[in-house]
Design a protein around this motif. Structure first.
Motif, PDB file in Angstrom:
ATOM      1  N   LEU A  29      42.251  -2.647  24.963  1.00 18.71           N
ATOM      2  CA  LEU A  29      42.035  -2.510  25.380  1.00 18.71           C
ATOM      3  C   LEU A  29      40.394  -2.308  24.685  1.00 18.71           C
ATOM      4  O   LEU A  29      39.639  -2.837  26.105  1.00 18.71           O
ATOM      5  CB  LEU A  29      42.326  -0.473  25.646  1.00 18.71           C
ATOM      6  N   VAL A  30      39.660  -2.121  24.248  1.00 20.78           N
ATOM      7  CA  VAL A  30      38.621  -1.973  23.921  1.00 20.78           C
ATOM      8  C   VAL A  30      37.811  -3.167  23.807  1.00 20.78           C
ATOM      9  O   VAL A  30      36.598  -3.590  24.436  1.00 20.78           O
ATOM     10  CB  VAL A  30      37.919  -1.187  22.958  1.00 20.78           C
ATOM     11  N   ALA A  31      38.682  -4.375  23.262  1.00 23.66           N
ATOM     12  CA  ALA A  31      37.444  -5.898  23.602  1.00 23.66           C
ATOM     13  C   ALA A  31      38.295  -5.880  25.003  1.00 23.66           C
ATOM     14  O   ALA A  31      36.631  -6.814  24.779  1.00 23.66           O
ATOM     15  CB  ALA A  31      39.110  -6.859  22.653  1.00 23.66           C
ATOM     16  N   ARG A  38      30.861  -7.070  28.937  1.00 24.07           N
ATOM     17  CA  ARG A  38      29.623  -8.162  29.250  1.00 24.07           C
ATOM     18  C   ARG A  38      29.965  -9.164  30.874  1.00 24.07           C
ATOM     19  O   ARG A  38      28.321  -9.217  31.180  1.00 24.07           O
ATOM     20  CB  ARG A  38      29.646  -8.522  28.053  1.00 24.07           C
ATOM     21  N   ASN A  39      30.369  -9.815  30.917  1.00 24.61           N
ATOM     22  CA  ASN A  39      30.796 -10.575  32.175  1.00 24.61           C
ATOM     23  C   ASN A  39      29.679  -9.875  33.626  1.00 24.61           C
ATOM     24  O   ASN A  39      29.817 -10.424  34.284  1.00 24.61           O
ATOM     25  CB  ASN A  39      32.109 -11.351  31.976  1.00 24.61           C
ATOM     26  N   LEU A  40      31.287  -8.183  33.615  1.00 23.35           N
ATOM     27  CA  LEU A  40      30.782  -8.721  35.197  1.00 23.35           C
ATOM     28  C   LEU A  40      29.417  -7.574  34.955  1.00 23.35           C
ATOM     29  O   LEU A  40      28.975  -7.011  36.261  1.00 23.35           O
ATOM     30  CB  LEU A  40      32.112  -7.259  35.753  1.00 23.35           C
ATOM     31  N   PHE A  41      28.780  -6.590  34.403  1.00 19.35           N
ATOM     32  CA  PHE A  41      27.660  -5.968  34.407  1.00 19.35           C
ATOM     33  C   PHE A  41      26.635  -6.270  33.550  1.00 19.35           C
ATOM     34  O   PHE A  41      26.029  -4.624  33.157  1.00 19.35           O
ATOM     35  CB  PHE A  41      28.397  -3.791  34.170  1.00 19.35           C
ATOM     36  N   GLU A  42      26.838  -6.857  32.277  1.00 19.48           N
ATOM     37  CA  GLU A  42      26.227  -7.298  31.841  1.00 19.48           C
ATOM     38  C   GLU A  42      25.136  -6.224  30.486  1.00 19.48           C
ATOM     39  O   GLU A  42      24.393  -6.197  30.396  1.00 19.48           O
ATOM     40  CB  GLU A  42      24.955  -7.672  32.321  1.00 19.48           C
ATOM     41  N   THR A  43      26.477  -5.690  29.899  1.00 19.34           N
ATOM     42  CA  THR A  43      25.958  -4.453  29.268  1.00 19.34           C
ATOM     43  C   THR A  43      27.576  -4.132  28.340  1.00 19.34           C
ATOM     44  O   THR A  43      28.527  -4.667  28.533  1.00 19.34           O
ATOM     45  CB  THR A  43      25.732  -2.452  30.497  1.00 19.34           C
ATOM     46  N   GLY A  44      27.202  -3.299  27.627  1.00 20.57           N
ATOM     47  CA  GLY A  44      29.022  -3.568  26.501  1.00 20.57           C
ATOM     48  C   GLY A  44      28.708  -1.970  26.260  1.00 20.57           C
ATOM     49  O   GLY A  44      27.874  -0.582  25.825  1.00 20.57           O
ATOM     50  N   ILE A  45      29.631  -1.582  25.082  1.00 17.55           N
ATOM     51  CA  ILE A  45      29.557  -0.606  24.568  1.00 17.55           C
ATOM     52  C   ILE A  45      29.585  -0.952  22.715  1.00 17.55           C
ATOM     53  O   ILE A  45      29.676  -1.672  22.267  1.00 17.55           O
ATOM     54  CB  ILE A  45      31.319   0.655  24.311  1.00 17.55           C
ATOM     55  N   ALA A  46      28.037   0.287  22.414  1.00 19.27           N
ATOM     56  CA  ALA A  46      27.294  -0.284  21.561  1.00 19.27           C
ATOM     57  C   ALA A  46      28.099  -0.547  20.377  1.00 19.27           C
ATOM     58  O   ALA A  46      27.925  -1.325  19.906  1.00 19.27           O
ATOM     59  CB  ALA A  46      25.954   0.304  21.584  1.00 19.27           C
ATOM     60  N   ALA A 124      29.381   3.535   9.636  1.00 19.63           N
ATOM     61  CA  ALA A 124      30.118   2.740  10.550  1.00 19.63           C
ATOM     62  C   ALA A 124      29.302   1.763  12.152  1.00 19.63           C
ATOM     63  O   ALA A 124      29.344   1.390  12.908  1.00 19.63           O
ATOM     64  CB  ALA A 124      31.349   2.389   9.906  1.00 19.63           C
ATOM     65  N   PHE A 125      30.254   3.396  12.430  1.00 23.10           N
ATOM     66  CA  PHE A 125      30.352   3.443  14.492  1.00 23.10           C
ATOM     67  C   PHE A 125      30.183   4.298  14.903  1.00 23.10           C
ATOM     68  O   PHE A 125      30.862   5.467  13.974  1.00 23.10           O
ATOM     69  CB  PHE A 125      31.055   2.153  15.173  1.00 23.10           C
ATOM     70  N   ALA A 126      29.648   4.893  16.013  1.00 22.72           N
ATOM     71  CA  ALA A 126      29.422   6.091  16.695  1.00 22.72           C
ATOM     72  C   ALA A 126      30.314   7.174  15.957  1.00 22.72           C
ATOM     73  O   ALA A 126      30.273   8.445  15.882  1.00 22.72           O
ATOM     74  CB  ALA A 126      30.803   6.049  17.259  1.00 22.72           C
ATOM     75  N   GLY A 127      28.936   7.761  14.487  1.00 23.06           N
ATOM     76  CA  GLY A 127      28.874   8.690  13.360  1.00 23.06           C
ATOM     77  C   GLY A 127      30.319   8.673  12.348  1.00 23.06           C
ATOM     78  O   GLY A 127      30.204   9.316  11.848  1.00 23.06           O
ATOM     79  N   VAL A 128      31.162   7.421  12.364  1.00 22.47           N
ATOM     80  CA  VAL A 128      32.110   7.540  11.473  1.00 22.47           C
ATOM     81  C   VAL A 128      31.861   7.006  10.520  1.00 22.47           C
ATOM     82  O   VAL A 128      30.440   5.639  10.740  1.00 22.47           O
ATOM     83  CB  VAL A 128      33.085   6.246  11.976  1.00 22.47           C
ATOM     84  N   PRO A 129      32.052   7.260   8.974  1.00 22.52           N
ATOM     85  CA  PRO A 129      30.908   6.807   8.030  1.00 22.52           C
ATOM     86  C   PRO A 129      32.178   5.382   7.381  1.00 22.52           C
ATOM     87  O   PRO A 129      33.713   5.634   7.544  1.00 22.52           O
ATOM     88  CB  PRO A 129      31.886   8.155   7.135  1.00 22.52           C
TER      89      PRO A 129
END
Length: 167
Positions: A29-31, A38-46, A124-129
C-alpha cells in the motif's frame, strides 16, 4: 505435546503469519501510494522510503522465522540430500546445529548494534527510533537459533521426498 501447548503454538503461528501479512500489505500500500504520488502529483511521503526499508527488514526476519518453523529454510547441506540413515541424521544435526550457533551469534552481536543506536537517539522515520526498527534483529535471530536447535534435536520431517540414486 499437550492440547494446551498445541493450541498456544497454533496461536503463535497464526500471530506470526498475521504479522507477516500485515507487513506485506503495508509495504504494498505505501509503495503503491508513493508511486502514484510521485508519478501523478510530483510529490511523495517523506518518511515512506525509510519506513519501507524497515518493513523489508522486519518482513525478511519474520519470513525466515516462518520458513524455519515449517522446516523450509534455505539448506546449504547438499551432502545430507544424498546421505541415508544414521549418517544423514548426524549430518542434519551438524548442519542445523551450525546454523543455530550462527544465528545465536548474530543475535548476540545485533544486541550491540541496537544498544549503540539506543544510546545515539537517532530516528529512522516519522519519529520512530532506529533502535526500534533494528530490534527485530536480536529477537528474530534468537528465535531462529532456538527453532534451528530444536529442529536439530527432533527427527526429520517426512514431507520431503528422498531421492533414489540408481546403482
Amino acid at each position: 505435546m499437550s492440547p494446551g501447548a498445541r493450541r498456544a503454538l497454533a496461536w503463535l503461528h497464526r500471530f506470526e503469519d498475521g504479522l507477516i501479512a500485515v507487513a506485506v500489505l503495508v509495504l504494498v500500500l505505501v509503495a503503491g501510494a508513493q508511486i502514484v504520488l510521485r508519478n501523478l502529483f510530483e510529490t511523495g511521503i517523506a518518511w515512506a522510503d525509510p519506513m519501507l526499508r524497515a518493513l523489508v527488514l522486519w518482513t525478511a526476519m519474520l519470513g525466515a522465522l516462518a520458513a524455519a518453523r515449517e522446516n523450509r529454510h534455505i539448506g546449504l547441506d547438499i551432502v545430507t540430500y544424498f546421505a541415508r540413515g544414521r549418517f544423514a541424521r548426524v549430518l542434519r544435526v551438524i548442519a542445523l546445529g551450525f546454523a543455530a550457533v550462527l544465528s545465536g551469534l548474530m543475535a548476540w552481536y545485533s544486541i550491540t548494534l541496537v544498544q549503540l543506536d539506543l544510546d545515539s537517539g537517532a530516528k529512522a522515520f516519522a519519529g520512530v527510533p532506529v533502535w526500534l526498527v533494528e530490534a527485530i534483529l536480536p529477537v528474530g535471530f534468537a528465535l531462529l537459533a532456538l527453532r534451528l536447535a530444536v529442529q536439530a534435536l527432533l527427527p526429520p520431517p517426512n514431507h520431503a521426498p528422498v531421492p533414489e540414486i540408481a546403482p
